[in-house]
Design a protein around this motif. Structure first.
Motif, PDB file in Angstrom:
ATOM      1  N   ASP A   1       0.354  -1.525   0.135  1.00 38.95           N
ATOM      2  CA  ASP A   1      -0.016  -0.280   0.063  1.00 38.95           C
ATOM      3  C   ASP A   1       0.981   1.485  -0.090  1.00 38.95           C
ATOM      4  O   ASP A   1       0.464   2.512  -0.834  1.00 38.95           O
ATOM      5  CB  ASP A   1      -0.730  -0.134   1.396  1.00 38.95           C
ATOM      6  CG  ASP A   1      -1.992  -1.014   1.740  1.00 38.95           C
ATOM      7  OD1 ASP A   1      -1.872  -1.292   0.206  1.00 38.95           O
ATOM      8  OD2 ASP A   1      -2.548  -0.860   2.041  1.00 38.95           O
ATOM      9  N   ASN A   2       1.762   1.453   0.991  1.00 38.32           N
ATOM     10  CA  ASN A   2       2.533   2.528   0.929  1.00 38.32           C
ATOM     11  C   ASN A   2       3.592   2.961  -0.664  1.00 38.32           C
ATOM     12  O   ASN A   2       3.260   3.734  -0.470  1.00 38.32           O
ATOM     13  CB  ASN A   2       3.875   2.223   2.179  1.00 38.32           C
ATOM     14  CG  ASN A   2       3.085   2.627   3.492  1.00 38.32           C
ATOM     15  OD1 ASN A   2       1.586   3.465   3.357  1.00 38.32           O
ATOM     16  ND2 ASN A   2       3.984   2.063   3.963  1.00 38.32           N
ATOM     17  N   ALA A   3       4.247   1.935  -1.054  1.00 37.67           N
ATOM     18  CA  ALA A   3       5.063   2.147  -2.379  1.00 37.67           C
ATOM     19  C   ALA A   3       4.038   1.928  -3.877  1.00 37.67           C
ATOM     20  O   ALA A   3       4.293   3.313  -3.865  1.00 37.67           O
ATOM     21  CB  ALA A   3       5.477   0.161  -2.294  1.00 37.67           C
TER      22      ALA A   3
ATOM     23  N   TYR B   1       4.098   7.594  12.920  1.00 42.21           N
ATOM     24  CA  TYR B   1       4.979   8.299  12.547  1.00 42.21           C
ATOM     25  C   TYR B   1       4.719   9.172  11.404  1.00 42.21           C
ATOM     26  O   TYR B   1       4.562   8.265  10.398  1.00 42.21           O
ATOM     27  CB  TYR B   1       6.981   8.096  13.311  1.00 42.21           C
ATOM     28  CG  TYR B   1       7.256   9.288  12.779  1.00 42.21           C
ATOM     29  CD1 TYR B   1       7.368  10.339  13.459  1.00 42.21           C
ATOM     30  CD2 TYR B   1       7.483   9.233  11.253  1.00 42.21           C
ATOM     31  CE1 TYR B   1       8.956  11.368  12.992  1.00 42.21           C
ATOM     32  CE2 TYR B   1       8.866  10.126  11.110  1.00 42.21           C
ATOM     33  CZ  TYR B   1       9.795  11.173  12.155  1.00 42.21           C
ATOM     34  OH  TYR B   1      10.299  11.874  11.552  1.00 42.21           O
ATOM     35  N   GLN B   2       4.455  10.516  10.561  1.00 48.89           N
ATOM     36  CA  GLN B   2       4.330  10.435   9.223  1.00 48.89           C
ATOM     37  C   GLN B   2       5.633  11.522   8.598  1.00 48.89           C
ATOM     38  O   GLN B   2       5.720  12.145   9.738  1.00 48.89           O
ATOM     39  CB  GLN B   2       2.876  10.409   8.938  1.00 48.89           C
ATOM     40  CG  GLN B   2       2.301   9.307   8.831  1.00 48.89           C
ATOM     41  CD  GLN B   2       0.388  10.004   8.919  1.00 48.89           C
ATOM     42  OE1 GLN B   2      -0.069  10.934   8.704  1.00 48.89           O
ATOM     43  NE2 GLN B   2      -0.027   9.366   8.194  1.00 48.89           N
ATOM     44  N   ILE B   3       5.982  11.164   7.526  1.00 50.72           N
ATOM     45  CA  ILE B   3       6.390  12.415   7.328  1.00 50.72           C
ATOM     46  C   ILE B   3       5.938  13.584   6.683  1.00 50.72           C
ATOM     47  O   ILE B   3       5.357  13.049   5.444  1.00 50.72           O
ATOM     48  CB  ILE B   3       7.511  11.404   6.027  1.00 50.72           C
ATOM     49  CG1 ILE B   3       8.478  11.131   6.912  1.00 50.72           C
ATOM     50  CG2 ILE B   3       8.334  12.862   6.213  1.00 50.72           C
ATOM     51  CD1 ILE B   3       9.231   9.895   5.727  1.00 50.72           C
TER      52      ILE B   3
ATOM     53  N   LEU C   1       3.318  14.493   2.575  1.00 49.24           N
ATOM     54  CA  LEU C   1       1.179  14.979   2.441  1.00 49.24           C
ATOM     55  C   LEU C   1       0.752  14.094   3.078  1.00 49.24           C
ATOM     56  O   LEU C   1      -0.084  14.047   1.580  1.00 49.24           O
ATOM     57  CB  LEU C   1       1.598  15.387   1.192  1.00 49.24           C
ATOM     58  CG  LEU C   1       2.602  16.792   0.801  1.00 49.24           C
ATOM     59  CD1 LEU C   1       1.473  17.695  -0.029  1.00 49.24           C
ATOM     60  CD2 LEU C   1       1.668  17.939   2.389  1.00 49.24           C
ATOM     61  N   THR C   2       1.117  13.420   3.939  1.00 51.11           N
ATOM     62  CA  THR C   2       0.428  11.875   3.688  1.00 51.11           C
ATOM     63  C   THR C   2      -0.758  11.528   4.400  1.00 51.11           C
ATOM     64  O   THR C   2      -1.110  10.955   4.057  1.00 51.11           O
ATOM     65  CB  THR C   2       1.255  11.361   4.914  1.00 51.11           C
ATOM     66  OG1 THR C   2       2.869  11.451   5.007  1.00 51.11           O
ATOM     67  CG2 THR C   2       1.259   9.889   4.842  1.00 51.11           C
ATOM     68  N   ARG C   3      -1.030  13.012   5.138  1.00 47.72           N
ATOM     69  CA  ARG C   3      -2.637  13.148   6.113  1.00 47.72           C
ATOM     70  C   ARG C   3      -3.308  12.661   4.539  1.00 47.72           C
ATOM     71  O   ARG C   3      -4.766  12.557   5.107  1.00 47.72           O
ATOM     72  CB  ARG C   3      -2.527  14.131   6.382  1.00 47.72           C
ATOM     73  CG  ARG C   3      -1.343  13.613   7.798  1.00 47.72           C
ATOM     74  CD  ARG C   3      -1.820  14.879   9.544  1.00 47.72           C
ATOM     75  NE  ARG C   3      -0.596  14.490  10.129  1.00 47.72           N
ATOM     76  CZ  ARG C   3      -0.948  13.023  11.082  1.00 47.72           C
ATOM     77  NH1 ARG C   3      -2.448  12.543  10.708  1.00 47.72           N
ATOM     78  NH2 ARG C   3      -0.605  12.709  11.816  1.00 47.72           N
TER      79      ARG C   3
HETATM   80  P1  ADP Z   1       0.288   5.345   6.872  1.00 47.96           P
HETATM   81  O1  ADP Z   1       1.247   5.311   5.065  1.00 47.96           O
HETATM   82  O2  ADP Z   1      -0.695   5.125   6.647  1.00 47.96           O
HETATM   83  O3  ADP Z   1       1.151   6.974   6.464  1.00 47.96           O
HETATM   84  P2  ADP Z   1       2.432   3.489   8.145  1.00 47.96           P
HETATM   85  O4  ADP Z   1       3.147   3.540   8.793  1.00 47.96           O
HETATM   86  O5  ADP Z   1       2.395   2.528   6.840  1.00 47.96           O
HETATM   87  O6  ADP Z   1       1.394   4.702   7.909  1.00 47.96           O
HETATM   88  O7  ADP Z   1       4.007   4.772   7.820  1.00 47.96           O
HETATM   89  C1  ADP Z   1       4.217   5.458   8.045  1.00 47.96           C
HETATM   90  C2  ADP Z   1       5.334   6.574   6.814  1.00 47.96           C
HETATM   91  O8  ADP Z   1       6.313   6.318   6.565  1.00 47.96           O
HETATM   92  C3  ADP Z   1       4.266   7.360   5.667  1.00 47.96           C
HETATM   93  O9  ADP Z   1       3.264   8.048   5.674  1.00 47.96           O
HETATM   94  C4  ADP Z   1       5.271   7.582   4.625  1.00 47.96           C
HETATM   95  O10 ADP Z   1       5.383   9.323   5.296  1.00 47.96           O
HETATM   96  C5  ADP Z   1       6.792   7.314   5.277  1.00 47.96           C
HETATM   97  N1  ADP Z   1       6.803   5.552   4.033  1.00 47.96           N
HETATM   98  C6  ADP Z   1       6.249   4.438   4.431  1.00 47.96           C
HETATM   99  N2  ADP Z   1       6.461   3.560   3.124  1.00 47.96           N
HETATM  100  C7  ADP Z   1       7.202   4.412   2.375  1.00 47.96           C
HETATM  101  C8  ADP Z   1       7.751   4.307   1.136  1.00 47.96           C
HETATM  102  N3  ADP Z   1       7.586   3.647   0.306  1.00 47.96           N
HETATM  103  N4  ADP Z   1       8.174   5.690   0.463  1.00 47.96           N
HETATM  104  C9  ADP Z   1       7.348   6.767   0.911  1.00 47.96           C
HETATM  105  N5  ADP Z   1       7.151   7.103   2.510  1.00 47.96           N
HETATM  106  C10 ADP Z   1       6.951   6.014   2.739  1.00 47.96           C
END
Ligand code: ADP
Length: 487
Positions: free
Chosen positions: A216-218, A273-275, A279-281
């Motif tokens: 999902d993240n990828a 933790y989110q970066i 703009l993850t939110r």
């Molecule tokens: P979510 O995706 O629900 O925000 P996660 O714990 O899965 O929470 O990920 C935490 C944070 O890590 C994400 O919000 C993103 O900022 C960063 N992250 C995770 N996977 C990736 C990825 N494949 N590439 C870039 N950033 C990532």
């Protein structure tokens, strides 16, 4: 005469010389002694100062020691208090999440049916608003299920049903599972996994959850036209005893997406933790996915790693032990009982109601009954359909209980009716009334007559604790097709 006086002279001279030497020796030893005395005095006073300094240091050390013991005691108290609060928080999160799930599923289904136009014509603006509502509900559902996972992990209630799992099959299936999101972002997916990669020893659902969180993240953090590569290979690790080699399977999910800055990489597995720069939110994340994945991998005895370069992409890899004939994790009857008790300790609404009713019955020396209703037809329904049908059934059953303190509670996929002051006959009468009412109302589930399984329990004869009463009712479920109710 002359010779005699010469001799005398010599004797006198010798005596004077001896006397002189003697006086000199005396003077020298006197001086030496005085010098030694002086030195001793100096040393003594130095020693006295050192002794005083030592005493002062000792007093200081004792004071510091007292302070440290006090601080240690306070730290201990605070740790215990934090532990207690943490436990309370987990219980609260778990209870709230459970209670939110049902109404949320109903809202979602209702909004979806309206947005699809199933319940009547709507215009485009209304559809857009409703679709936004569905997105919001989906996000909330994800958050709730993530929170439930975290609370399960933190409270140690995570149960792994480990067995041999064909990981190649699971990974090769990702192409089909991610077809739409990959097409939407024109991302290519390469699955570099040999069919003959060894099986792993894992809980298949949890393994799927780990892979899904990483995939999902990828997808989420890849730009259009990006590339995701999934790999699996075996890895040998020396055991702690340095004699045996342990075999693991390492799974990697790499993307050509945003990448993660070096300074953020350590914290990325922390909860929530989110970066910010991603703009993850706005991408609808909860910040829990990676922390859950890490806990699940570690619960399997594996490790999770990240290597990433900002602007170039990321690679998450994790290891799982190879299947080598390990015994499947068994759920013994005792373990299930234990699990049941622990679940109950999590005090869902039903347990709280039962505890309260038992307390009153104990004080006033009365009986009370509970009726447990399981809907047999539910076996063939999807999750959200069950929740809707259960809600409808609950409304019907509410009409059959007459007194204000009778309660109808939805517990997982079943209904439990708590009837204070009703003895066994009273419980039986309410059961009959429920069946008659359902029959009269002609209520059906997906056009089928309702098949119920009903069990009853009465306090105190069938149990004195919530879980004992529920167990008795569940162990004594009887088939009750609604149309035969009046017989
Ligand atoms: P979510 O995706 O629900 O925000 P996660 O714990 O899965 O929470 O990920 C935490 C944070 O890590 C994400 O919000 C993103 O900022 C960063 N992250 C995770 N996977 C990736 C990825 N494949 N590439 C870039 N950033 C990532």
């Amino acid at each position: 005469m002359g010779a005699l006086s010469t001799v005398n002279m010599y004797i006198l001279g010798g005596a004077i010389f001896t006397l002189l030497v003697f006086v000199l020796i005396l003077a020298f030893s006197f001086l030496r002694e005085r010098k030694l005395d002086k030195m001793c005095n100096i040393k003594n006073s130095e020693l006295l100062v050192s002794q005083q300094e030592l005493q002062a240091a000792q007093t200081e050390l004792l004071a510091v020691n007292d302070e440290l013991s006090f601080a240690y005691e306070r730290l201990n108290q605070q740790t215990n208090e934090l532990r207690r609060l943490n436990q309370l928080k987990s219980e609260f999160v778990s209870m709230v999440s459970h209670e939110l799930r049902t109404p949320l599923a109903i809202i979602k289904e209702g909004v979806k049916l309206t947005a699809d136009g199933t319940t009547g014509e709507i215009n485009d603006t209304q559809r857009e608003c409703l679709n936004m509502a569905v997105d919001g509900v989906n996000r909330l559902s994800r958050l709730i299920s993530d929170l439930l996972d975290v609370s399960r992990i933190e409270s140690g209630r995570l149960q792994l049903a480990k067995k041999s799992v064909n990981i190649a099959k699971l990974l090769l299936g990702l192409k089909e599972n991610y077809k739409t999101p990959l097409e939407n972002k024109k991302i290519s997916l390469v699955i570099d996994v040999k069919e003959n990669i060894p099986f792993v020893f894992a809980d298949v659902d949890k393994l799927a959850q780990i892979v899904t969180n990483l995939m999902d993240n990828a997808v989420k953090f890849s730009n259009e036209n990006g590339k995701i590569t999934v790999t699996a290979k075996t890895q040998e690790v020396m055991a702690v005893d340095n004699n045996t080699k342990l075999e693991y399977v390492e799974v990697g999910v790499s993307d050509t997406g945003l990448g993660i800055p070096r300074e953020e990489q350590e914290r990325i597995f922390e909860k929530f933790y989110q970066i910010g720069s991603h703009l993850t939110r706005q991408s609808g994340g909860t910040g829990l996915g990676l922390s859950i994945a890490k806990s699940l991998v570690e619960a399997h005895g594996g490790k999770i790693y990240l290597s990433s370069e900002l602007g170039k992409g990321s690679k998450f890899s994790f290891t799982l032990p190879k299947y080598e004939g390990q015994k499947e994790s068994e759920h013994s009857v005792k373990a299930e009982d234990q699990l049941f008790l622990e679940e109950r300790q999590h005090k869902n609404y039903l347990t709280l109601v039962l505890e309260e009713t038992i307390k009153m019955a104990f004080i006033y020396k009365t009986r009370f009954s509970l009726i447990n209703i399981r809907v047999d037809n539910f076996k063939d329904l999807a999750g959200f359909e069950k929740e809707i049908e259960l809600k409808k059934l609950e409304t019907q059953v509410q009409h059959c209980v007459r007194r204000p303190y009778d309660k109808v509670v939805i517990d997982e996929e079943e209904l439990v009716i708590v009837l204070p002051e009703a003895d066994s006959d009273g419980g039986k009468a309410v059961e009959r009334r429920i069946l008659e009412t359902l029959e009269k109302s002609g209520v059906k589930i997906k056009d089928q007559k309702i098949w119920l399984k009903i069990g009853r329990a009465t306090y105190p004869e069938n149990g004195e604790k919530p879980h004992e009463l529920l167990k008795f009712a569940k162990d004594n479920l009887q088939d009750r097709p609604v149309l035969e109710a009046s017989k």
